[in-house]
Scaffold this active site. Structure first.
Site, PDB file in Angstrom:
ATOM      1  N   ASP A 171       8.994 -19.379  33.931  1.00 52.89           N
ATOM      2  CA  ASP A 171       7.791 -20.301  34.503  1.00 52.89           C
ATOM      3  C   ASP A 171       8.483 -21.841  33.858  1.00 52.89           C
ATOM      4  O   ASP A 171       7.817 -22.435  33.815  1.00 52.89           O
ATOM      5  CB  ASP A 171       7.083 -20.295  32.840  1.00 52.89           C
ATOM      6  CG  ASP A 171       5.872 -20.727  32.680  1.00 52.89           C
ATOM      7  OD1 ASP A 171       4.988 -21.053  33.810  1.00 52.89           O
ATOM      8  OD2 ASP A 171       5.598 -21.655  31.557  1.00 52.89           O
ATOM      9  N   GLU A 229      14.830 -14.572  27.656  1.00 48.03           N
ATOM     10  CA  GLU A 229      14.507 -12.969  27.372  1.00 48.03           C
ATOM     11  C   GLU A 229      14.509 -12.459  28.386  1.00 48.03           C
ATOM     12  O   GLU A 229      13.145 -12.302  29.108  1.00 48.03           O
ATOM     13  CB  GLU A 229      12.571 -13.819  27.013  1.00 48.03           C
ATOM     14  CG  GLU A 229      12.158 -14.609  26.202  1.00 48.03           C
ATOM     15  CD  GLU A 229      10.535 -15.123  26.234  1.00 48.03           C
ATOM     16  OE1 GLU A 229      10.014 -14.738  28.027  1.00 48.03           O
ATOM     17  OE2 GLU A 229       9.811 -15.501  25.311  1.00 48.03           O
ATOM     18  N   GLU A 255      11.089 -20.809  20.556  1.00 48.25           N
ATOM     19  CA  GLU A 255      10.362 -20.798  20.845  1.00 48.25           C
ATOM     20  C   GLU A 255       8.101 -20.876  20.353  1.00 48.25           C
ATOM     21  O   GLU A 255       8.503 -19.632  19.596  1.00 48.25           O
ATOM     22  CB  GLU A 255       9.464 -20.586  22.021  1.00 48.25           C
ATOM     23  CG  GLU A 255      10.663 -20.659  22.933  1.00 48.25           C
ATOM     24  CD  GLU A 255      10.485 -20.390  24.636  1.00 48.25           C
ATOM     25  OE1 GLU A 255       9.641 -20.251  25.092  1.00 48.25           O
ATOM     26  OE2 GLU A 255      11.322 -20.284  25.623  1.00 48.25           O
TER      27      GLU A 255
END
Ligand code: GCB
Length: 601
Positions: free
Chosen positions: A160, A404, A493
């Protein structure tokens, strides 16, 4: 800079090398360091995927070209995205896979062969990502001629942030003697009154050499000396390296001066390298992260290398502004999400006492092919480059091998077991982590890490708009991970997008009030759990940053507590109050200091 259609165009490649690229086609001015994407008004360059060419001519000093033995001339790139091939005067000198990390070439034999001091440096860069690069990506060809033009393709990535490319960090030419200090490794241990610095020095170009070392304090006083390639320095009453807000003099750095003398033929060569050195220890227990034996709580941020116009290009004013903002915020740490940051940034972390979780570019590892042996070998090589670059930095308190990944896939267990074991073997002195998504209940990396880092977006991606679910879900998240692994946990996060200037009460998603309210809900749980085994919280994100265009992104990701131009949103003040409060509670400074007077001090 000039862009070529495809790597197969061999004729064009040869033309670029035979003479200046100015002779081969249209060329535009391109600053270095900078990403090329946002420099022009041309949307095709903004989203360009493929080869680009850079060229620069420099005049080398004549003394670099002469002597017996002549000096070793080195061309060094701080980083270039992603695959780079470099030529000097048409001769290939190096190729390198991957951005974010430095690479260099010994160009002595090329430049010293010619009497002409003119040196033409040509660089071909390709920003195409494949399932085996880090980060991985894939090219999707759109074959449906009724919907897409001929040969249409897009680069698909599973991360992202905008996939900026170009020569992102400084390019330098430097010299060393023909025999030189190639590498230094230091590790430190300490008790109250004495510290020990273990060192190892490697020399290239001579076997008949002598090494002497001296360690100086900040006043320039020599506090320890040593000799030989391997040894230990003893420092009495050391000034330890402490993180910001944990000590009144954080980031204390000694200077380790390493001097080499080598006999090469008739000549005595001398090389000197000075390494900033911080003395500190790091230990992890089942509930704590200890720096110099004291519990350390990460109250910090996740960042990106990202800015208007320059993209991921190194920008000194921005770097210094960011450190001022970090200190204003009372942040003592950050994670280099999601790739290694510039050495210039890391130098300031060392000097200011900002603790760093140093993350590899292992982000968006989602495709099954990306867990095969080819990808694994590349990941191991990248960890080697990262550890070699940052191993001596006191600010680096932990390595993060990935963010992730699709760790629910069966091959992930072998993959991450191997990457983590390799990293620990490269550097036994630091803990290793792996950042997981809270939704992966079955995380195949977690058994091997020292610290669990978990990302979650309750009330945002899950139950959007429902702040009231946070206490229950966040508590369950922590309890489950701790019950399963009995390892300390960092909330690595959490966050919510806010469009600056958008308001609503009661708070609604995308407003500044919602971002503040989400923070407060998370903080109420973190305050309970930090008394148990939660050892840190890192907001997502320090500042708004550019992403690919998409229906959930309004000119990028807006989860920053600062805007992309570094102005505080309302959430920044919530976080600032909290971080100063935590710092005042946990620091070894006198507890009377209020956040404001502490700041002004
Ligand atoms: C995440 C990712 C980060 C994204 C963030 C988001 O979990 O690690 O790279 O930017 O979420 O805002 O979606």
């Amino acid at each position: 800079m000039l862009s070529a259609e495809s790597a197969e165009d061999e004729q064009l490649w040869q033309q670029h090398l035979d003479s200046s690229i100015f002779n081969t086609g249209p060329v535009i001015d391109m600053p270095v360091p900078a990403s090329f994407n946002d420099i022009t008004q041309d949307p095709s360059l903004e989203n360009y995927i493929g080869w680009v060419w850079y060229e620069k001519e420099v005049l080398l000093p004549l003394r670099w070209l002469q002597g017996d033995p002549a000096p070793r001339v080195v061309l060094r790139f701080g980083s270039a995205h992603y695959y780079s091939v470099v030529w000097v005067n048409g001769v290939q000198v190096v190729e390198h896979e991957g951005g974010h990390l430095p690479f260099e070439a010994d160009i002595s034999s090329v430049v010293q062969g010619s009497p002409d001091p003119l040196c033409r440096i040509t660089v071909a860069l390709n920003n195409t990502l494949t399932p085996h690069t880090l980060p991985p990506g894939s090219i999707q060809y759109m074959a449906d001629k009724s919907r897409y033009p001929k040969n249409y393709f897009v680069q698909d990535t599973k991360f992202d942030f905008f996939n900026y490319a170009g020569i992102h960090r400084p390019v330098v030419l430097y010299t060393t003697p023909a025999a030189y200090i190639d590498d230094i490794t230091v590790t430190t241990t300490s008790s109250d009154s004495v510290a020990r610095v273990q060192y190892q020095v490697s020399v290239v170009g001579s076997t008949a050499n002598s090494l002497s070392l001296s360690l100086r304090d900040q006043e320039g006083k020599v506090v320890a000396t040593g000799d030989g390639a391997v040894g230990e320095l003893k420092v009495l009453n050391p000034n330890l390296w402490w993180p910001y807000l944990m000590h009144e003099n954080p980031g204390y750095l000694y200077s380790l001066e390493v001097k080499m003398q080598a006999q090469v033929g008739e000549v005595l060569l001398e090389d000197v390298y000075t390494l900033p050195l911080g003395i500190r220890t790091v230990h992890v227990t089942s509930t704590q992260f200890l720096i110099n034996g004291r519990p350390f709580y990460f109250h910090g941020v996740n960042k990106h290398e990202d800015a208007d116009i320059r993209g991921k290009g190194l920008d000194w004013p921005l770097i210094v502004k960011d450190f001022n903002l970090l200190r204003w915020l009372g942040a003592n740490s950050f994670r280099t999400s999601h790739y290694p940051y510039a050495e210039e940034i890391m130098d300031l972390c060392d000097a200011y006492g900002i603790a760093v979780i140093d993350e590899s570019p292992g982000v968006g590892i989602k495709l099954p092919e990306s867990f095969g042996n080819k990808s694994l070998q590349h990941h191991l090589a990248v960890m080697e480059e990262l550890v070699r670059r940052d191993k001596n930095r006191p600010s680096v308190v932990m390595w993060s091998v990935a963010n992730e990944p699709a760790s629910e896939l069966p091959p992930a267990a072998h993959y991450f077991k191997t990457v983590i074991a390799h990293t620990k073997a490269l550097d036994p002195s630091r803990p290793v982590t792996f950042v997981t998504d809270a939704n992966y209940a079955l995380d195949r990396g977690a058994p091997y890490v020292d610290v669990i880092c978990v990302n979650s977006y309750f009330s945002w991606y899950h139950d959007p708009g429902h702040l009231e679910v946070i206490p229950l879900q966040l508590t369950a998240q922590f309890d489950n991970w701790y019950k399963t692994y009995q390892k300390p946990i960092i909330q690595s996060e959490y966050g919510a997008d806010s469009v600056p200037g958008l308001h609503s009460d009661p708070p609604m998603m995308f407003t500044e009030e919602y971002q503040q309210a989400m923070l407060r809900e998370y903080h109420s749980v973190l305050d309970k759990k930090r008394k148990e085994y939660v050892i840190g919280e890192l907001i997502w994100n320090f500042a708004d940053f550019m992403t690919n265009q998409g229906t959930t992104r309004v000119l990028g990701n807006k989860k920053g507590i600062f805007t992309r131009q570094r102005q505080p949103k309302a959430a920044a003040f919530v976080l600032r109050d909290r971080y100063w409060k935590i710092a005042n509670e946990s620091s070894c400074l006198p507890p009377v200091i209020t956040s404001h007077s502490f700041y002004l001090k």
